[in-house]
Design a protein around this motif. Structure first.
Motif, PDB file in Angstrom:
ATOM      1  N   HIS A  30      -2.582  -7.565  -0.882  1.00 37.52           N
ATOM      2  CA  HIS A  30      -3.342  -8.648  -0.280  1.00 37.52           C
ATOM      3  C   HIS A  30      -4.587  -8.973  -1.100  1.00 37.52           C
ATOM      4  O   HIS A  30      -5.650  -9.244  -0.570  1.00 37.52           O
ATOM      5  CB  HIS A  30      -3.708  -8.292   1.169  1.00 37.52           C
ATOM      6  CG  HIS A  30      -4.409  -6.962   1.306  1.00 37.52           C
ATOM      7  ND1 HIS A  30      -3.723  -5.788   1.462  1.00 37.52           N
ATOM      8  CD2 HIS A  30      -5.719  -6.637   1.295  1.00 37.52           C
ATOM      9  CE1 HIS A  30      -4.590  -4.792   1.563  1.00 37.52           C
ATOM     10  NE2 HIS A  30      -5.806  -5.281   1.453  1.00 37.52           N
ATOM     11  N   TYR A  31      -4.458  -8.874  -2.418  1.00 38.04           N
ATOM     12  CA  TYR A  31      -5.611  -9.155  -3.281  1.00 38.04           C
ATOM     13  C   TYR A  31      -5.244 -10.316  -4.194  1.00 38.04           C
ATOM     14  O   TYR A  31      -5.090 -10.152  -5.413  1.00 38.04           O
ATOM     15  CB  TYR A  31      -5.983  -7.917  -4.107  1.00 38.04           C
ATOM     16  CG  TYR A  31      -6.031  -6.648  -3.293  1.00 38.04           C
ATOM     17  CD1 TYR A  31      -7.089  -6.431  -2.402  1.00 38.04           C
ATOM     18  CD2 TYR A  31      -5.031  -5.696  -3.383  1.00 38.04           C
ATOM     19  CE1 TYR A  31      -7.136  -5.280  -1.633  1.00 38.04           C
ATOM     20  CE2 TYR A  31      -5.079  -4.546  -2.612  1.00 38.04           C
ATOM     21  CZ  TYR A  31      -6.128  -4.344  -1.747  1.00 38.04           C
ATOM     22  OH  TYR A  31      -6.171  -3.207  -0.981  1.00 38.04           O
ATOM     23  N   ARG A 124      -8.031   4.245  -5.324  1.00 39.48           N
ATOM     24  CA  ARG A 124      -9.239   4.098  -4.523  1.00 39.48           C
ATOM     25  C   ARG A 124      -9.438   5.386  -3.755  1.00 39.48           C
ATOM     26  O   ARG A 124      -8.475   6.102  -3.479  1.00 39.48           O
ATOM     27  CB  ARG A 124      -9.129   2.911  -3.569  1.00 39.48           C
ATOM     28  CG  ARG A 124      -8.038   2.997  -2.492  1.00 39.48           C
ATOM     29  CD  ARG A 124      -6.630   2.676  -2.940  1.00 39.48           C
ATOM     30  NE  ARG A 124      -6.436   1.321  -3.403  1.00 39.48           N
ATOM     31  CZ  ARG A 124      -6.354   0.261  -2.593  1.00 39.48           C
ATOM     32  NH1 ARG A 124      -6.388   0.415  -1.292  1.00 39.48           N
ATOM     33  NH2 ARG A 124      -6.177  -0.925  -3.084  1.00 39.48           N
ATOM     34  N   TYR A 164      -4.228   2.720   5.822  1.00 39.73           N
ATOM     35  CA  TYR A 164      -5.207   3.556   5.111  1.00 39.73           C
ATOM     36  C   TYR A 164      -5.488   4.846   5.874  1.00 39.73           C
ATOM     37  O   TYR A 164      -5.614   5.912   5.279  1.00 39.73           O
ATOM     38  CB  TYR A 164      -6.515   2.789   4.887  1.00 39.73           C
ATOM     39  CG  TYR A 164      -6.367   1.552   4.034  1.00 39.73           C
ATOM     40  CD1 TYR A 164      -5.420   1.488   3.013  1.00 39.73           C
ATOM     41  CD2 TYR A 164      -7.182   0.441   4.232  1.00 39.73           C
ATOM     42  CE1 TYR A 164      -5.284   0.361   2.231  1.00 39.73           C
ATOM     43  CE2 TYR A 164      -7.054  -0.695   3.445  1.00 39.73           C
ATOM     44  CZ  TYR A 164      -6.109  -0.736   2.447  1.00 39.73           C
ATOM     45  OH  TYR A 164      -5.982  -1.857   1.666  1.00 39.73           O
ATOM     46  N   TYR A 220     -13.673   0.542  -2.604  1.00 39.51           N
ATOM     47  CA  TYR A 220     -13.799  -0.798  -3.193  1.00 39.51           C
ATOM     48  C   TYR A 220     -14.386  -1.809  -2.216  1.00 39.51           C
ATOM     49  O   TYR A 220     -14.933  -2.829  -2.623  1.00 39.51           O
ATOM     50  CB  TYR A 220     -12.463  -1.298  -3.756  1.00 39.51           C
ATOM     51  CG  TYR A 220     -11.345  -1.415  -2.751  1.00 39.51           C
ATOM     52  CD1 TYR A 220     -10.531  -0.328  -2.493  1.00 39.51           C
ATOM     53  CD2 TYR A 220     -11.113  -2.595  -2.061  1.00 39.51           C
ATOM     54  CE1 TYR A 220      -9.505  -0.416  -1.567  1.00 39.51           C
ATOM     55  CE2 TYR A 220     -10.091  -2.700  -1.144  1.00 39.51           C
ATOM     56  CZ  TYR A 220      -9.291  -1.601  -0.896  1.00 39.51           C
ATOM     57  OH  TYR A 220      -8.283  -1.707   0.028  1.00 39.51           O
ATOM     58  N   TYR A 221     -14.261  -1.519  -0.904  1.00 34.93           N
ATOM     59  CA  TYR A 221     -14.824  -2.463   0.060  1.00 34.93           C
ATOM     60  C   TYR A 221     -16.353  -2.502   0.000  1.00 34.93           C
ATOM     61  O   TYR A 221     -16.962  -3.506   0.352  1.00 34.93           O
ATOM     62  CB  TYR A 221     -14.341  -2.146   1.471  1.00 34.93           C
ATOM     63  CG  TYR A 221     -12.918  -2.602   1.693  1.00 34.93           C
ATOM     64  CD1 TYR A 221     -12.555  -3.931   1.458  1.00 34.93           C
ATOM     65  CD2 TYR A 221     -11.930  -1.726   2.110  1.00 34.93           C
ATOM     66  CE1 TYR A 221     -11.251  -4.358   1.633  1.00 34.93           C
ATOM     67  CE2 TYR A 221     -10.616  -2.151   2.298  1.00 34.93           C
ATOM     68  CZ  TYR A 221     -10.288  -3.468   2.062  1.00 34.93           C
ATOM     69  OH  TYR A 221      -9.010  -3.898   2.235  1.00 34.93           O
TER      70      TYR A 221
HETATM   71 FE   FE2 Z   1      -7.439  -3.123   1.208  1.00 31.02          FE
END
Ligand code: FE2
Length: 339
Positions: A30-31, A124, A164, A220-221
């Motif tokens: 979703h990037y 990540r 996650y 990364y968020y």
């Molecule tokens: Fe994500």
């Protein structure tokens, strides 16, 4: 006459191979910003067109689709976030082994499948972020410690059904066993500041708002929050500090985004070229600079902001080992009432 036929034949073949110069992708990622730029860059460099034939968040659905399409599948490459789904794809028999030397050279073994059915393209860490006004770094230590009563009403994280957190629970089961993980999850849930809601970024904003003191989220968020146009989100990203758990106890839990070549890929050479590109320095640096993830290729320069998060020791528990426990996570979240 024969010569004309031969010429005609060569012409048709060259037309066919020209229109065939594609790589077809089924993706659950979703990037879109970073992925589309990388695809464009690959097209520019190689002349091979990247077709995103299917994009769907539901990895199970994508894997089943490739499986049911069998030899007729259009998919050359399966792109996904999360080792458990990549493992699922391997077990479903829809992938072929990656044997290309360049790819294997680009990616160290700890970021690949043990049998090379898939390779990581980025990783990540799932970390603890904290409000430095409320929590001292010294108070933080491990994921296990989040079950401690001292965190009562202070912890924020998203739903137990999110991929996650399911990956995190798989890691905990691989590390401590199912029984201890259930006990841990029950105590963790009893320490929640609120019933889980929203995504990782929402947890950080909630810590900033004082709803809780710490949050479990992906590294990364924080990069994305700091660079968000929304002033509050950006302030939250800048305010919170990152803590890498379990540095003296096996390392921090990491997850990968990864790629595999489908078993019945019709454009196998192009799929190989595509994954070579994804794991090469240029695309790797695009990933870290645009998505604030860690590149798997050690030759890639880490983004400056990501570098500022500090260095850490990642867990060495294999993706196979953790993935085997993925289906049990539903039992853990159900019995611990991790909504
Ligand atoms: Fe994500």
């Amino acid at each position: 006459m024969k010569k004309i036929y031969l010429l005609l034949f060569t012409f048709i073949i060259s037309i066919l191979s020209f229109t065939d110069n594609v790589v077809n992708i089924y993706t659950t990622r979703h990037y879109n910003d970073v992925d589309n730029l990388i695809f464009k860059e690959f097209e520019k460099e190689t002349g091979i067109k990247v077709n995103v034939v299917l994009q769907n968040n539901d990895a199970n659905l994508v894997i089943q689709k490739i499986k049911s399409e069998g030899k007729l599948t259009e998919a050359d490459v399966f792109l996904n976030v999360g080792f458990a789904e990549l493992y699922m794809a391997k077990k479903a028999g829809i992938l072929q082994k990656i044997t290309d030397k360049t790819i294997l050279n680009n990616v160290p073994t700890n970021f690949r499948d043990t049998e090379n059915y898939y390779t990581g393209i980025s990783y990540r860490a799932r970390v603890i972020v904290y409000n430095p006004d409320k929590v001292k770094k010294e108070e933080l230590s491990t994921y296990e410690d989040l079950a401690n009563a001292k965190w009562k009403g202070r912890i924020l994280t998203r739903s137990g059904s999110s991929s996650y957190n399911k990956h995190l629970i798989s890691f905990m089961i691989a590390k401590n066993g199912e029984k201890k993980t259930l006990e841990w999850a029950k105590k963790l849930v009893s320490n929640f500041a609120r019933t889980p809601q929203g995504n990782d970024r929402d947890q950080a904003v909630a810590v900033y708002d004082g709803i809780g003191d710490i949050a479990i989220m992906n590294t990364y968020y924080i990069g994305k929050l700091i660079n968000d146009k929304d002033a509050k989100k950006s302030a939250a990203g800048k305010k919170l500090k990152i803590f890498f758990p379990n540095q003296n106890d096996g390392g921090t839990h990491i997850n990968i985004a990864g790629a595999g070549i489908t078993k019945y890929s019709k454009n196998r050479e192009n799929a190989i070229k595509f994954i070579r590109f994804l794991t090469d320095k240029k695309a790797q640096e695009m990933i870290t600079n645009m998505n604030y993830e860690y590149p798997v290729n050690p030759k890639a320069e880490l983004n400056g902001l990501v570098k500022s998060f500090g260095t850490f020791k990642p867990s060495k528990i294999s993706f196979d080992n953790m993935s085997k426990h993925y289906s049990k996570t539903v039992i853990i979240t159900g019995e611990s009432d991790w909504k």
